[in-house]
Design a protein around this motif. Structure first.
Motif, PDB file in Angstrom:
ATOM      1  N   SER A 300       3.704   4.018   2.679  1.00  0.00           N
ATOM      2  CA  SER A 300       4.731   3.108   2.163  1.00  0.00           C
ATOM      3  C   SER A 300       4.219   1.677   2.078  1.00  0.00           C
ATOM      4  O   SER A 300       4.545   0.950   1.140  1.00  0.00           O
ATOM      5  CB  SER A 300       5.979   3.161   3.057  1.00  0.00           C
ATOM      6  N   GLY A 350      11.140  -0.793  -3.821  1.00  0.00           N
ATOM      7  CA  GLY A 350      12.343  -0.960  -3.021  1.00  0.00           C
ATOM      8  C   GLY A 350      12.565   0.203  -2.062  1.00  0.00           C
ATOM      9  O   GLY A 350      12.964   0.008  -0.907  1.00  0.00           O
ATOM     10  N   ASP A 351      12.319   1.411  -2.543  1.00  0.00           N
ATOM     11  CA  ASP A 351      12.467   2.586  -1.676  1.00  0.00           C
ATOM     12  C   ASP A 351      11.525   2.513  -0.484  1.00  0.00           C
ATOM     13  O   ASP A 351      11.901   2.818   0.654  1.00  0.00           O
ATOM     14  CB  ASP A 351      12.197   3.866  -2.472  1.00  0.00           C
ATOM     15  N   HIS A 352      10.278   2.124  -0.742  1.00  0.00           N
ATOM     16  CA  HIS A 352       9.300   2.062   0.345  1.00  0.00           C
ATOM     17  C   HIS A 352       9.571   0.877   1.273  1.00  0.00           C
ATOM     18  O   HIS A 352       9.278   0.956   2.467  1.00  0.00           O
ATOM     19  CB  HIS A 352       7.889   1.993  -0.239  1.00  0.00           C
ATOM     20  N   HIS A 354      12.585  -0.083   2.094  1.00  0.00           N
ATOM     21  CA  HIS A 354      13.631   0.428   2.978  1.00  0.00           C
ATOM     22  C   HIS A 354      13.049   1.387   4.012  1.00  0.00           C
ATOM     23  O   HIS A 354      13.503   1.413   5.167  1.00  0.00           O
ATOM     24  CB  HIS A 354      14.718   1.113   2.159  1.00  0.00           C
ATOM     25  N   ASN A 355      12.058   2.166   3.606  1.00  0.00           N
ATOM     26  CA  ASN A 355      11.409   3.062   4.556  1.00  0.00           C
ATOM     27  C   ASN A 355      10.736   2.271   5.676  1.00  0.00           C
ATOM     28  O   ASN A 355      10.834   2.622   6.859  1.00  0.00           O
ATOM     29  CB  ASN A 355      10.371   3.937   3.840  1.00  0.00           C
ATOM     30  N   ILE A 357      11.581  -0.760   6.634  1.00  0.00           N
ATOM     31  CA  ILE A 357      12.649  -1.378   7.430  1.00  0.00           C
ATOM     32  C   ILE A 357      13.167  -0.378   8.474  1.00  0.00           C
ATOM     33  O   ILE A 357      13.441  -0.744   9.623  1.00  0.00           O
ATOM     34  CB  ILE A 357      13.792  -1.853   6.510  1.00  0.00           C
ATOM     35  N   ASP A 358      13.284   0.888   8.080  1.00  0.00           N
ATOM     36  CA  ASP A 358      13.787   1.907   8.999  1.00  0.00           C
ATOM     37  C   ASP A 358      12.855   2.118  10.196  1.00  0.00           C
ATOM     38  O   ASP A 358      13.277   2.665  11.223  1.00  0.00           O
ATOM     39  CB  ASP A 358      13.966   3.236   8.265  1.00  0.00           C
TER      40      ASP A 358
END
Length: 368
Positions: A300, A350-352, A354-355, A357-358
């Motif tokens: 990511s 953006g998806d990565h 958020h990954n 951030i998680d």
């Protein structure tokens, strides 16, 4: 840590560059991607003769660094051949999990005589998810698979599909499916590549290895594909930057070349910074895989930076070229299209983000 290519890797890079440079210029590529197949069987045979289509099948002979080197050159020339999606990525799964009989198919893949495709993504899912709507059903000693896969890159021309499906007892299984037993809806992507929607209606399937949970292998395969896309994007960025700087050195405005304008040279310098950031992260991802560390967080990180750098370089290369940058006859717009497609494959930036951030909670807080 040694970041230099070995003599063998350098030779592989130069050989691939020479082969693809000889095969493609902007005009010839536009003709090839306009055909029904979308790529050249002749070039595919040359890639096979060079040994490129079998990279990574035997880790003792070649690995992720060699794959990175080759895909960067494919990105540099915008070669439309589905090296990653029709050979290297699904072939690595067969090499890892397959029985001896199944692994024999890899000889045909490496020789360019059999095309594969990894059918894992499903409609409506932005990123690869753990839960799958595609189901596998056991009928005695045989299996069938039902569901829909889309997008399946190289699925329009594949002879054999490596299909992921939910197992009756839970988990994700991998199955080999003859492409003749499915319904395919082929299409052309906006960057000139090819894909298909695959509909499976109780299609006969052969478990890849044992009919056991292969979730970890699927996750690792996605990480390898992401690293491969990152490498291809770096090659495309390098060429887009080269075309832009060459244009600034030759195009005149107000009696002087554009590289005499400080604002434009500063923008080109910023493009170079983005390229170096992308190159470093691509190398980081590939070296991690080569060391046996297939970490989705590392993937990511790389995909996020490659997506940001690719968008920056694509937009600036068009802006600095002006109107010619968006014409079909000139290559810059095609590089921008390919970089955009890569950014949206297997998760956007953006998806990565958020990954990542998680996973912030996985790290200790730094206190000054």
């Amino acid at each position: 840590m040694d970041f230099q290519l070995t003599d063998e890797q350098t030779l592989l890079r130069d050989t691939t560059r020479e082969l693809l440079s000889r095969s493609y210029d902007p005009e010839s590529r536009n003709k090839v991607i306009g055909t029904d197949l979308g790529w050249s069987r002749e070039v595919w045979s040359q890639l096979a003769d060079t040994g490129i289509l079998g990279l990574g099948f035997d880790p003792e002979e070649a690995g992720q660094i060699e794959i990175m080197v080759v895909l960067a050159e494919a990105g540099r020339r915008l070669a439309p051949e589905p090296i990653l999606h029709a050979a290297l990525a699904p072939g690595a799964l067969i090499a890892e999990l397959g029985t001896d009989a199944q692994k024999e198919q890899l000889d045909d893949v490496a020789a360019g005589q059999r095309l594969l495709a990894f059918a894992h993504l499903e409609p409506g899912r932005r990123t690869p998810a753990a839960g799958l709507d595609t189901k596998a059903v056991a009928q005695g000693d045989s299996w069938t698979v039902s569901g829909r896969k889309n997008p399946v890159l190289a699925g329009d021309c594949a002879d054999t599909l490596v299909v992921s499906a939910a197992l009756p007892d839970g988990g994700t299984g991998l199955f080999l499916v003859d492409a003749a037993s499915v319904t395919r809806h082929p299409y052309r992507t906006f960057d000139g590549q090819r894909g298909a929607q695959i509909d499976l209606d109780a299609a006969p399937a052969e478990p890849l290895g044992e009919a056991a949970d292969a979730s970890r292998a699927v996750r690792d395969a996605v990480i390898r594909v992401q690293a491969g896309l990152c490498a291809e994007a770096v090659g495309a960025m390098e060429e887009a930057l080269r075309l832009t700087t060459d244009y600034l050195k030759t195009r005149k405005q107000f009696g002087v070349t554009l590289n005499k304008f400080q604002a434009l040279t500063q923008r080109a310098a910023d493009m170079y910074v983005s390229l170096e950031l992308a190159h470093s992260m691509s190398l980081y991802a590939s070296m991690s895989i080569a060391d046996g560390n297939l970490d989705p967080v590392i993937a990511s990180r790389a995909k996020l930076q490659i997506g940001r750098s690719g968008r920056h370089i694509a937009q600036e290369s068009i802006q600095l070229h002006g109107g010619i940058g968006v014409t079909a006859e000139y290559p810059v717009a095609h590089y921008a299209a390919r970089l955009t497609a890569i950014e949206h494959t297997l998760g956007t930036s953006g998806d990565h983000l958020h990954n990542l951030i998680d996973h912030i909670g996985d790290y200790d807080l730094a206190r000054l």
